[in-house]
Design an enzyme around this catalytic site. Structure first.
Site, PDB file in Angstrom:
ATOM      1  N   LYS A   1     -18.832 -41.368  -2.054  1.00 40.39           N
ATOM      2  CA  LYS A   1     -19.089 -40.559  -3.250  1.00 40.39           C
ATOM      3  C   LYS A   1     -19.442 -39.153  -2.768  1.00 40.39           C
ATOM      4  O   LYS A   1     -20.548 -38.909  -2.294  1.00 40.39           O
ATOM      5  CB  LYS A   1     -20.256 -41.139  -4.059  1.00 40.39           C
ATOM      6  CG  LYS A   1     -20.367 -40.498  -5.423  1.00 40.39           C
ATOM      7  CD  LYS A   1     -21.800 -40.264  -5.909  1.00 40.39           C
ATOM      8  CE  LYS A   1     -22.528 -39.152  -5.244  1.00 40.39           C
ATOM      9  NZ  LYS A   1     -21.963 -37.795  -5.372  1.00 40.39           N
TER      10      LYS A   1
ATOM     11  N   GLU B   1     -31.248 -39.307   5.547  1.00 39.32           N
ATOM     12  CA  GLU B   1     -31.550 -38.072   6.277  1.00 39.32           C
ATOM     13  C   GLU B   1     -31.802 -36.983   5.249  1.00 39.32           C
ATOM     14  O   GLU B   1     -30.928 -36.689   4.433  1.00 39.32           O
ATOM     15  CB  GLU B   1     -30.397 -37.727   7.222  1.00 39.32           C
ATOM     16  CG  GLU B   1     -30.274 -38.712   8.370  1.00 39.32           C
ATOM     17  CD  GLU B   1     -31.581 -38.906   9.136  1.00 39.32           C
ATOM     18  OE1 GLU B   1     -32.200 -37.903   9.523  1.00 39.32           O
ATOM     19  OE2 GLU B   1     -32.007 -40.060   9.327  1.00 39.32           O
TER      20      GLU B   1
ATOM     21  N   CYS C   1     -30.424 -27.989   6.638  1.00 37.33           N
ATOM     22  CA  CYS C   1     -31.691 -28.715   6.688  1.00 37.33           C
ATOM     23  C   CYS C   1     -32.497 -28.248   7.898  1.00 37.33           C
ATOM     24  O   CYS C   1     -33.708 -28.337   7.932  1.00 37.33           O
ATOM     25  CB  CYS C   1     -31.420 -30.213   6.768  1.00 37.33           C
ATOM     26  SG  CYS C   1     -30.358 -30.655   8.136  1.00 37.33           S
TER      27      CYS C   1
ATOM     28  N   GLU D   1     -39.108 -26.581   0.785  1.00 37.40           N
ATOM     29  CA  GLU D   1     -37.759 -26.253   1.250  1.00 37.40           C
ATOM     30  C   GLU D   1     -37.083 -25.346   0.215  1.00 37.40           C
ATOM     31  O   GLU D   1     -36.887 -25.746  -0.933  1.00 37.40           O
ATOM     32  CB  GLU D   1     -36.930 -27.526   1.456  1.00 37.40           C
ATOM     33  CG  GLU D   1     -35.604 -27.224   2.137  1.00 37.40           C
ATOM     34  CD  GLU D   1     -34.717 -28.453   2.330  1.00 37.40           C
ATOM     35  OE1 GLU D   1     -34.616 -29.270   1.411  1.00 37.40           O
ATOM     36  OE2 GLU D   1     -34.106 -28.557   3.414  1.00 37.40           O
TER      37      GLU D   1
HETATM   38  N1  LIG Z   1     -31.422 -34.257   7.475  1.00 36.84           N
HETATM   39  C1  LIG Z   1     -30.133 -33.981   7.478  1.00 36.84           C
HETATM   40  O1  LIG Z   1     -29.381 -34.370   8.378  1.00 36.84           O
HETATM   41  C2  LIG Z   1     -29.552 -33.156   6.365  1.00 36.84           C
HETATM   42  C3  LIG Z   1     -28.274 -32.636   6.513  1.00 36.84           C
HETATM   43  C4  LIG Z   1     -27.740 -31.870   5.483  1.00 36.84           C
HETATM   44  C5  LIG Z   1     -28.478 -31.619   4.334  1.00 36.84           C
HETATM   45  N2  LIG Z   1     -29.720 -32.137   4.233  1.00 36.84           N
HETATM   46  C6  LIG Z   1     -30.526 -31.859   3.031  1.00 36.84           C
HETATM   47  O2  LIG Z   1     -29.707 -31.976   1.874  1.00 36.84           O
HETATM   48  C7  LIG Z   1     -30.177 -31.123   0.847  1.00 36.84           C
HETATM   49  C8  LIG Z   1     -29.037 -30.284   0.314  1.00 36.84           C
HETATM   50  O3  LIG Z   1     -27.975 -31.087  -0.071  1.00 36.84           O
HETATM   51  P1  LIG Z   1     -27.721 -31.481  -1.593  1.00 36.84           P
HETATM   52  O4  LIG Z   1     -28.099 -30.352  -2.479  1.00 36.84           O
HETATM   53  O5  LIG Z   1     -26.326 -31.991  -1.662  1.00 36.84           O
HETATM   54  O6  LIG Z   1     -28.755 -32.669  -1.796  1.00 36.84           O
HETATM   55  P2  LIG Z   1     -28.890 -33.674  -3.033  1.00 36.84           P
HETATM   56  O7  LIG Z   1     -29.988 -34.600  -2.693  1.00 36.84           O
HETATM   57  O8  LIG Z   1     -28.952 -32.955  -4.310  1.00 36.84           O
HETATM   58  O9  LIG Z   1     -27.500 -34.471  -3.044  1.00 36.84           O
HETATM   59  C9  LIG Z   1     -27.056 -35.208  -1.927  1.00 36.84           C
HETATM   60  C10 LIG Z   1     -26.086 -36.270  -2.397  1.00 36.84           C
HETATM   61  O10 LIG Z   1     -26.789 -37.186  -3.236  1.00 36.84           O
HETATM   62  C11 LIG Z   1     -26.086 -37.350  -4.465  1.00 36.84           C
HETATM   63  N3  LIG Z   1     -27.060 -37.676  -5.483  1.00 36.84           N
HETATM   64  C12 LIG Z   1     -27.792 -36.815  -6.242  1.00 36.84           C
HETATM   65  N4  LIG Z   1     -28.611 -37.509  -7.069  1.00 36.84           N
HETATM   66  C13 LIG Z   1     -28.390 -38.815  -6.824  1.00 36.84           C
HETATM   67  C14 LIG Z   1     -28.941 -40.012  -7.330  1.00 36.84           C
HETATM   68  N5  LIG Z   1     -29.890 -39.992  -8.259  1.00 36.84           N
HETATM   69  N6  LIG Z   1     -28.490 -41.191  -6.842  1.00 36.84           N
HETATM   70  C15 LIG Z   1     -27.546 -41.229  -5.881  1.00 36.84           C
HETATM   71  N7  LIG Z   1     -26.972 -40.121  -5.363  1.00 36.84           N
HETATM   72  C16 LIG Z   1     -27.393 -38.933  -5.822  1.00 36.84           C
HETATM   73  C17 LIG Z   1     -25.367 -36.036  -4.651  1.00 36.84           C
HETATM   74  O11 LIG Z   1     -24.298 -36.205  -5.543  1.00 36.84           O
HETATM   75  C18 LIG Z   1     -24.931 -35.729  -3.240  1.00 36.84           C
HETATM   76  O12 LIG Z   1     -23.766 -36.442  -2.929  1.00 36.84           O
HETATM   77  C19 LIG Z   1     -31.267 -30.292   1.480  1.00 36.84           C
HETATM   78  O13 LIG Z   1     -32.516 -30.825   1.139  1.00 36.84           O
HETATM   79  C20 LIG Z   1     -31.003 -30.441   2.977  1.00 36.84           C
HETATM   80  O14 LIG Z   1     -32.122 -30.238   3.778  1.00 36.84           O
HETATM   81  C21 LIG Z   1     -30.270 -32.907   5.205  1.00 36.84           C
HETATM   82  N1  LIG Z   2     -26.970 -30.631  12.185  1.00 34.79           N
HETATM   83  C1  LIG Z   2     -27.116 -29.309  11.626  1.00 34.79           C
HETATM   84  C2  LIG Z   2     -27.879 -29.295  10.344  1.00 34.79           C
HETATM   85  C3  LIG Z   2     -27.443 -30.259   9.299  1.00 34.79           C
HETATM   86  C4  LIG Z   2     -28.214 -30.023   8.051  1.00 34.79           C
HETATM   87  O1  LIG Z   2     -27.974 -29.225   7.230  1.00 34.79           O
HETATM   88  C5  LIG Z   2     -27.828 -28.407  12.610  1.00 34.79           C
HETATM   89  O2  LIG Z   2     -28.260 -28.868  13.661  1.00 34.79           O
HETATM   90  O3  LIG Z   2     -27.974 -27.230  12.316  1.00 34.79           O
END
Ligand SMILES: NC(=O)c1ccc[n+]([C@@H]2O[C@H](COP(=O)([O-])OP(=O)(O)OC[C@H]3O[C@@H](n4cnc5c(N)ncnc54)[C@H](O)[C@@H]3O)[C@@H](O)[C@H]2O)c1
Ligand SMILES: N[C@@H](CCC=O)C(=O)O
Length: 515
Positions: free
Chosen positions: A205, A286, A320, A416
């Site tokens: 998804k 994550e 992130c 954040e």
């Molecule tokens: N730790 C990591 O490796 C990592 C990597 C990339 C991004 N991030 C984090 O992701 C966030 C940004 O991404 P985003 O805006 O897409 O995040 P988000 O949580 O809004 O969405 C992430 C995914 O979850 C889905 N989603 C949203 N609500 C849902 C629900 N209720 N049930 C199931 N699925 C749902 C979205 O459609 C999307 O596919 C930031 O907080 C960033 O730090 C973390």
């Molecule tokens: N793996 C990426 C971050 C992914 C999250 O947004 C980095 O190391 O910068």
């Protein structure tokens, strides 16, 4: 015999030939914008009336494509397809599964600029960031394929007289993959191919802002030889479809990457055992970060300023791993602030279609409004030194913004923001700097700029983050070199791109046979 893993090299756009090739890819992608993409369930293309509309965040008049949305009935159909396909896919030779990833990686490498050009248009990534995103997707496929081959016979355990023992790994079942939009290729690909290569079947998804790149990847996997039903593409409303898939009794594994709010909600929902469910769901989550660059008093101050800039403003701070906090020893605070401001003055913000723009837009109106809201909060909590302006008349552009003299417990030091905003905070000594660095609920990445060996050792022990870097920025982990994942509320520390990752997608089985 495979060659040893090496990460995909980044493209040098200073080379005229590379620059021209990328321009051509952008032209090609632009010529094919606006197409409609279907769901893929059991290999069948299904078009629905309700669509996700993918828009260029740098130019909101430009439609990247439309993608059919699944409803719950189609989600059920996809779960059934994945359950059926699991019965044969789980028995495939792991080497044959790995070979599909090698083929997919080769195909993506041949079309690398096309995938990156699409990221420029769909995710608003500047060239360099888009190129790194696609390279990382290729890396995940190359790395996990090799890891699966290494794990295919399990791990050694002792046998004894009259008894042969084995310890092997088997797939878990139907996996739901929910990626974010910010690494729209890399994380979407990595979190999809890990369950696949380990023998699970997948419902993907995609994130709402970036479904077109996901649709292209699903086609590519089919071209690489993935059988029907093994990877099903189910874009849709996050709550209607996302939560339905998370709750489904046949879901065995959920691989989520995204915000803390959604990740914790999924974690909680997945703990509920539904009627007809015969297993506990496995969750990889994550989540977000509030990452810090610590600058020590004896640091190379130019390096410190460069590291803060790259960490805070790369891809407009939408990582992130973004360094949205700079915690600086009082003796060098003013100098580092001044050097960083001078560097920020040279940042060019604009449509990432054009190579000269180092920073592009933020992803959508919701993000723009949220970040501008934090800038208003920042004006109350600190001293606005540079930036602070936004313009959403054509795309979602925000100037790189620095707030100085911010208290450790201020909201812009704790929450954040996920945008181009960094808070500078003064520390009286290195101990206090570490204390401030640790005082968030997150624990994803951190960087320490120092020449002091004893302080380095202290940070290794006491800086509580999953990815710790010295004398560099805190972003840009590379598959196979810097396994990635965070502590605390940053998630389950799954360490994507590392040697322990695939095991999270399998269950270990002990087999003891009497002779
Ligand atoms: N730790 C990591 O490796 C990592 C990597 C990339 C991004 N991030 C984090 O992701 C966030 C940004 O991404 P985003 O805006 O897409 O995040 P988000 O949580 O809004 O969405 C992430 C995914 O979850 C889905 N989603 C949203 N609500 C849902 C629900 N209720 N049930 C199931 N699925 C749902 C979205 O459609 C999307 O596919 C930031 O907080 C960033 O730090 C973390
Ligand atoms: N793996 C990426 C971050 C992914 C999250 O947004 C980095 O190391 O910068």
């Amino acid at each position: 015999m495979t060659t040893p893993y090496q990460h995909e090299p980044f493209t040098n756009f200073q080379v005229e030939e590379n620059r021209r090739a990328f321009e051509e890819a952008l032209n090609k992608v632009e010529a094919s914008l606006g197409q409609d993409y279907s769901l893929v369930i059991d290999g069948e293309r299904i078009s629905t009336d309700e669509k996700l509309v993918s828009v260029n965040p740098a130019n909101t008049n430009e439609i990247i494509g439309t993608v059919s949305k699944a409803n719950q009935e189609l989600a059920d159909k996809a779960i059934e397809a994945a359950s059926k396909a699991f019965e044969s896919w789980r028995k495939w030779d792991p080497v044959a599964r790995a070979e599909i990833l090698f083929r997919a990686a080769a195909k993506m490498r041949r079309r690398k600029h096309e995938f990156s050009a699409l990221l420029v248009k769909e995710a608003g990534k500047p060239w360099k960031e888009a190129d790194a995103d696609t390279a990382e997707a290729i890396d995940f496929m190359e790395y996990y394929a090799r890891q699966m081959i290494a794990l295919k016979d399990g791990k050694p355990v002792n046998s004894r007289e009259g008894e042969i023992n084995k310890y092997i790994y088997q797939p878990i079942g139907v996996s739901v993959v929910i990626p974010p939009w910010n690494f729209a290729c890399a994380i979407m690909v990595g979190t999809t191919v890990a369950p696949l290569v380990t023998g699970n079947t997948v419902l993907l998804k995609p994130a709402e802002p970036t479904p077109v790149i996901a649709a292209k990847f699903v086609n590519l996997m089919e071209e690489a030889g993935l059988p029907k039903g093994v990877l099903n593409f189910v874009p849709g409303d996050p709550v209607e479809i996302g939560e339905y898939l998370v709750d489904h009794p046949k879901t065995a594994l959920i691989s989520f990457t995204g915000s803390r709010a959604v990740g914790t909600r999924i974690y909680q929902r997945a703990a509920i055992v539904h009627e007809g469910q015969f297993h506990l769901k496995r969750v990889i989550a994550e989540m977000g970060g509030k990452d810090t660059v610590v600058v020590d008093k004896d640091a190379d101050l130019d390096l410190a300023a460069e590291s803060i800039l790259t960490s805070a403003f790369g891809f407009s701070g939408q990582k992130c791993s973004a360094g949205s906090r700079a915690v600086i020893h009082q003796d060098v605070y003013d100098a580092v602030l001044e050097k960083t401001v001078q560097l920020v003055k040279d940042i060019t913000v604009g449509d990432p279609r054009f190579q000269e723009n180092w920073m592009g837009p933020v992803i959508n109106q919701k993000a723009f409004d949220k970040i501008m809201g934090y800038i208003e909060i920042g004006k109350e909590e600190g001293r606005l030194v540079i930036g602070g302006e936004g313009d959403d008349s054509k795309g979602y552009f925000i100037q790189p913004t620095i707030f100085a003299d911010v208290a450790p417990d201020a909201r812009i030091m704790q929450e954040e923001i996920f945008g181009p905003v960094v808070a500078f905070c003064k520390a009286k000594d290195f101990d206090e700097a570490l204390e401030i660095a640790n005082n968030t609920e997150y624990g994803l990445t951190g960087a320490v700029i120092t020449r002091n060996a004893e302080h380095m050792e202290r940070a290794k022990r006491d800086f509580h983050v999953g990815n710790l870097y010295f004398n560099r920025n805190c972003t840009g982990a590379i598959v196979g070199y810097h396994p990635f994942g965070g502590f605390k509320m940053s998630g389950t520390d799954s360490k994507a791109g590392g040697p322990d990752y695939l095991i999270l997608h399998m269950q270990a089985k002990t087999i003891s046979q009497m002779l």
